[in-house]
Design a protein around this motif. Structure first.
Motif, PDB file in Angstrom:
ATOM      1  N   ALA A  19       6.315   1.098  -0.168  1.00  0.00           N
ATOM      2  CA  ALA A  19       5.940   0.516  -1.462  1.00  0.00           C
ATOM      3  C   ALA A  19       6.398   1.416  -2.601  1.00  0.00           C
ATOM      4  O   ALA A  19       6.919   0.936  -3.624  1.00  0.00           O
ATOM      5  N   TRP A  20       6.191   2.736  -2.430  1.00  0.00           N
ATOM      6  CA  TRP A  20       6.647   3.681  -3.454  1.00  0.00           C
ATOM      7  C   TRP A  20       8.171   3.674  -3.570  1.00  0.00           C
ATOM      8  O   TRP A  20       8.711   3.801  -4.657  1.00  0.00           O
ATOM      9  N   THR A  51       0.876   1.862 -10.919  1.00  0.00           N
ATOM     10  CA  THR A  51       1.183   2.177  -9.518  1.00  0.00           C
ATOM     11  C   THR A  51       0.248   3.247  -8.969  1.00  0.00           C
ATOM     12  O   THR A  51      -0.207   3.164  -7.819  1.00  0.00           O
ATOM     13  N   SER A  55      -2.230   2.468  -5.956  1.00  0.00           N
ATOM     14  CA  SER A  55      -2.075   3.313  -4.760  1.00  0.00           C
ATOM     15  C   SER A  55      -3.402   3.945  -4.380  1.00  0.00           C
ATOM     16  O   SER A  55      -3.780   3.984  -3.197  1.00  0.00           O
ATOM     17  N   TRP A  58      -5.624   1.369  -2.827  1.00  0.00           N
ATOM     18  CA  TRP A  58      -5.234   1.117  -1.433  1.00  0.00           C
ATOM     19  C   TRP A  58      -5.735   2.222  -0.501  1.00  0.00           C
ATOM     20  O   TRP A  58      -6.294   1.951   0.563  1.00  0.00           O
TER      21      TRP A  58
END
Length: 322
Positions: A19-20, A51, A55, A58
């Motif tokens: 994802a990053w 982001t 993150s 998550w």
């Protein structure tokens, strides 16, 4: 130390890596596409902040699903009434290698298997450990924490205690005292020994057990072959003594203790199962309320942090770019 109830979920944190990477590729495209705009830097900065928040959301969501455990709290539970004290003979004769790799090594394995099977039942007994050499020493008091007993079993060695000789009576009586006067459940002593003594008398200890409601189970280690070792007597004088397995003596001690007390060779077929059967008989007795230390689940805190970071990410996402 932090542990996880569902550690398998931790793998999903790795999903952030691709994802990053995708975010980094898109960020380069944004820089190229909007390089002529005045607020390009602000747009990129807000994208990085979003982001970061998503993150973190998550990560904490995965931690919540994995359910981290740290700290402890006392919890009252109803347990079947049985307490088991292991008494381990760690005298010099237990280092003999007439059974491979040695008597003490086989004893460690025997107790580890017995402990593990005891704790796979629906009613885990309280377990403790006494070491006996020239004296009886309480190594692990009665508790429901099998890891403490397991670690102590791993460390069993004649080098643990400096006292010379063997006093089985002291070890057995120390175990008997450790049950306490108010413990109204079944009391079982499992003595692991080759039967050799230089002081005290196991028969005297058996007589005292007979006057209580405790059960003495003796597991014999060694062979019947005559082996001589150099030991110290009660006066500190050196002398040679036979170190064979004293089966008749141990059988006599078990008979004196009476009730369900018994002697069994540790290497005989079904030895552990026979001991477990007696323990299970005790489990069918009294129920009592006891307090145990239970690890605290921290999944709520993790999920709450995940929600907070998710909201922060949403706020930054819908904010105006000035």
């Amino acid at each position: 130390m932090i542990a996880f109830e569902n550690s398998g979920y931790m793998f999903f944190i790795l999903f952030l890596i691709p994802a990053w990477f995708i975010f980094y590729i898109n960020l380069k495209k944004i820089k190229k596409a909007y390089s002529s705009l005045e607020n390009t830097k602000k747009i990129i900065k807000k994208a990085k902040i979003r982001t970061m928040f998503f993150s973190a959301a998550w990560i904490f969501m995965i931690l919540g699903l994995a359910c981290p455990l740290w700290g402890s709290k006392p919890v009252s539970v109803r347990r079947r009434g049985v307490s088991v004290m292991f008494v381990s003979d760690i005298s010099k004769s237990m280092s003999l290698q007439d059974i491979k790799p040695s008597r003490i090594a086989v004893q460690r394995q025997f107790l580890k298997v017995l402990l593990e099977k005891m704790h796979t039942t629906s009613h885990e007994p309280a377990v403790g450990l006494v070491l006996t050499k020239g004296e009886g020493v309480l190594s692990v008091p009665l508790s429901f924490e099998k890891n403490a007993v397991s670690s102590a079993i791993d460390a069993l060695s004649p080098l643990i205690l400096s006292a010379s000789g063997t006093n089985l009576e002291a070890g057995v009586l120390r175990a008997l005292d450790s049950f306490g006067e108010n413990r109204g459940n079944s009391k079982i002593i499992v003595l692991c020994t080759d039967g050799g003594e230089t002081s005290g008398s196991l028969l005297n200890a058996a007589e005292k057990i007979k006057k209580t409601d405790a059960v003495l189970i003796i597991a014999g280690f060694g062979t019947l072959e005559d082996i001589k070792i150099n030991v110290f007597d009660e006066k500190g004088n050196t002398q040679f003594r036979e170190a064979r397995l004293e089966e008749k003596f141990l059988q006599k001690a078990a008979n004196i203790a009476g009730g369900e007390s018994m002697y069994i060779p540790a290497l005989s077929s079904g030895a552990i199962e026979s001991i477990l059967k007696i323990i299970d008989t005790g489990v069918e007795g009294l129920e009592k309320m006891v307090y145990i230390q239970e690890p605290v689940k921290r999944n709520f805190e993790m999920l709450l942090l995940s929600f907070i970071f998710l909201c922060l990410g949403g706020i930054s996402f819908y904010g105006k770019n000035k």
